[in-house]
Design a protein around this motif. Sequence first.
Motif, mmCIF file in Angstrom:
data_model
loop_
_atom_site.group_PDB
_atom_site.id
_atom_site.type_symbol
_atom_site.label_atom_id
_atom_site.label_comp_id
_atom_site.label_asym_id
_atom_site.label_seq_id
_atom_site.Cartn_x
_atom_site.Cartn_y
_atom_site.Cartn_z
ATOM 1 N N THR A 47 0.853 -1.175 -0.069
ATOM 2 C CA THR A 47 -0.278 0.105 -0.014
ATOM 3 C C THR A 47 0.907 1.232 -0.195
ATOM 4 N N LEU A 48 0.772 1.990 -1.056
ATOM 5 C CA LEU A 48 1.286 3.313 -1.105
ATOM 6 C C LEU A 48 0.497 4.538 -0.885
ATOM 7 N N ASP A 49 0.908 5.370 -0.213
ATOM 8 C CA ASP A 49 0.167 6.562 -0.216
ATOM 9 C C ASP A 49 0.836 7.854 -0.045
ATOM 10 N N SER A 50 0.321 9.052 0.371
ATOM 11 C CA SER A 50 1.196 10.194 0.129
ATOM 12 C C SER A 50 2.321 10.393 1.348
ATOM 13 N N ASP A 99 9.557 7.706 -0.458
ATOM 14 C CA ASP A 99 10.664 6.996 -0.120
ATOM 15 C C ASP A 99 10.641 5.645 -0.716
ATOM 16 N N ALA A 100 9.310 4.950 -1.025
ATOM 17 C CA ALA A 100 9.152 3.596 -1.725
ATOM 18 C C ALA A 100 9.844 3.923 -3.224
ATOM 19 N N ALA A 148 13.112 1.141 -3.085
ATOM 20 C CA ALA A 148 13.059 0.397 -4.335
ATOM 21 C C ALA A 148 14.401 -0.202 -4.890
ATOM 22 N N TYR A 149 15.360 0.547 -4.242
ATOM 23 C CA TYR A 149 16.623 0.206 -4.817
ATOM 24 C C TYR A 149 17.177 -1.007 -3.785
ATOM 25 N N LYS A 150 16.813 -1.120 -2.567
ATOM 26 C CA LYS A 150 17.143 -2.217 -1.753
ATOM 27 C C LYS A 150 16.218 -3.371 -1.770
ATOM 28 N N PHE A 169 8.489 0.351 -10.868
ATOM 29 C CA PHE A 169 8.217 1.753 -11.089
ATOM 30 C C PHE A 169 6.767 1.788 -12.167
ATOM 31 N N GLY A 170 6.898 0.786 -13.023
ATOM 32 C CA GLY A 170 5.693 0.754 -14.019
ATOM 33 C C GLY A 170 4.603 0.497 -13.369
#
Length: 610
Positions: A357-360, A365-366, A371-373, A385-386
């Motif tokens: 779940t991604l929010d404001s 940070d995500a 994302a790189y870790k 990313f897509g």
Amino acid sequence: MPKNPHPGRYRADRGGRHAARKRGRRWPWFLGVPLVIIGGAVVVAGIFAAQAVSVENDLNSAKAQLSSIMHYVKNGDSAQIAKVGDDVLAQTQNAADTVNGPLWDLAVKVPLVGANVDAVRRATEATNILAEGALPAGVKLLGALKIDKMSVNGGGINLEPVVAASGSLPQIRTAFAEAKTTLAGVDRKNILPVVSDAISSLTKIVDQAGPALDTVEHYLPTLLDIAGAHEKRTYMLIFQNLAEARAQGGLPAATAIIQIDDGHFKLEGQTSTFSFPRDIQVIYPPYETQALYEADTFKGFGNFTRTPNFTTTAEAFDSLWNIARGGHLDGVISLDPVVLSYMLKVTGPIKSHDGRTLDSTNVVDALLNDAYKRYKGNAAQDLFFGSVAQKVFAKVSSGNYDLMKMLAEFQTAIKQDRLHAWFLRPAEQKMANEFGMQGDLETTNKKTTQAGIFLNDANYSKLEYFMKTKVTLTCNAAAGTMTESITLTNNAPLLGLASYQLSHRPKYNLPRTTLVDDVMYFAPPGSTITGVAPLGGDSPWDAKIGFEDGRNVQSIRIFVPSGTSKTVSYTSTIPKGVRGPFSIATTPTVTPVANTTVSPTCASLVTTGK
């Protein structure tokens, strides 16, 4: 007995005693005249008061009815919208008929009272003008723009009702202009405060609505063109990665191709830096401009944002599209993850492809750190990313959110220089410029005396996620110079970062957590750079000098180890001639609010407005 010479005069008291009492109390006949006048005045005043109450009731009822109309708009209830319109029109018409009656004509002429009566009359007439002239067209417009009819399957907006309703705008604007003229006749000096306050409220509404309607009428045709009302449009949406700094914000590592046909949105495809050729120079700026940047700047699209001028960047993307795919883009739009966080504030959270779940609060940070870790390799990262881009696009194109709140967030992004737009057609580009979305530096000092200081990652890292900046501008009137300084602080952790986040420039023999950045200074138009500190930077052979859009530019490369800060300062001459207020242009970072300060020492050097 003599005959009564006035038969019937005392018929009520045949015994004679009541008649005697009547004769003893008789008023002189001439006093009857003022009594009749006073009694008539009391009656007239009573009628006028009743009419005034009736007018007040009609207008208050109309106001209450209008307050409910947006509820019906949101529910898409066009029948109720029409009913409210009919009721309000009837109530304001009744009030207008009353205030135009003969009693109000008389009351207007009464000293002291007349000015207040006239003010009430004019306010009522203005309200009725709006109800007669603007309300029917407004009801038509609101009825056509039903929220449940706006969205279309597959995402987008149903433009048909918008186009149909847009013809009502001139009628609405005319009504507001007539109402303003009516209110202009109110004598504000001789009316009671309670009446003046009511007039002020109505005048404020009319004054605000007029320019707003002009703006909508002016821009709506262009907005409809951009939305594909007359032909299909193709736009490239650029996502700038702030973790790898570029002058405009960040590396444009990913793009989305959006097609819009008659308001229908379609995500045509997603691309990355590997989707296009990276060995063909796509545009050829003047030599003195190319000299400011590394040799691959106008080849691979990940570097097109090294220039702080978005028009140059957009033209590079359009040229690349033409070379690789043929034809031209209708527009290029750029935003960063901070803008995405603003959008999610309005739309609500999304789910990534792996169920997160991604929010404001966590999307920045995500995208720029976690994302790189979490995802190893370009393919896994691109998939994430897509996925985020697709989910956000689906949310936004659904229209299932408060549009006004979204526009407010976009306005914040524009002010922070995070949201840019370029359009192929001049009228559309003119609108983008007027909205402040062009993303270019000033070419004159008329509007503002703008000093610009920008960053380009020279490390091929993602360390700028951990960078903080502070920018100051000071002026020395006696010396005729101005100095802009930027302090970079590197808060990158020494341990725990993925290899992809660390430095990839081994030639400098530095710890991989070290920031390596080119710091570019754009002197204001007409200004000449006279000094830089530290002179030559930390890698003198990487220093550059040149001109872009007529502005003198220098760049030095600096190293900032983890846990340290470093300051770079440029000094230039104060330009002669017209000077607007001094301002700072700089690279947007992960921090939502830029830490910038213009010293009061510059205020006395402003020449415009004096």
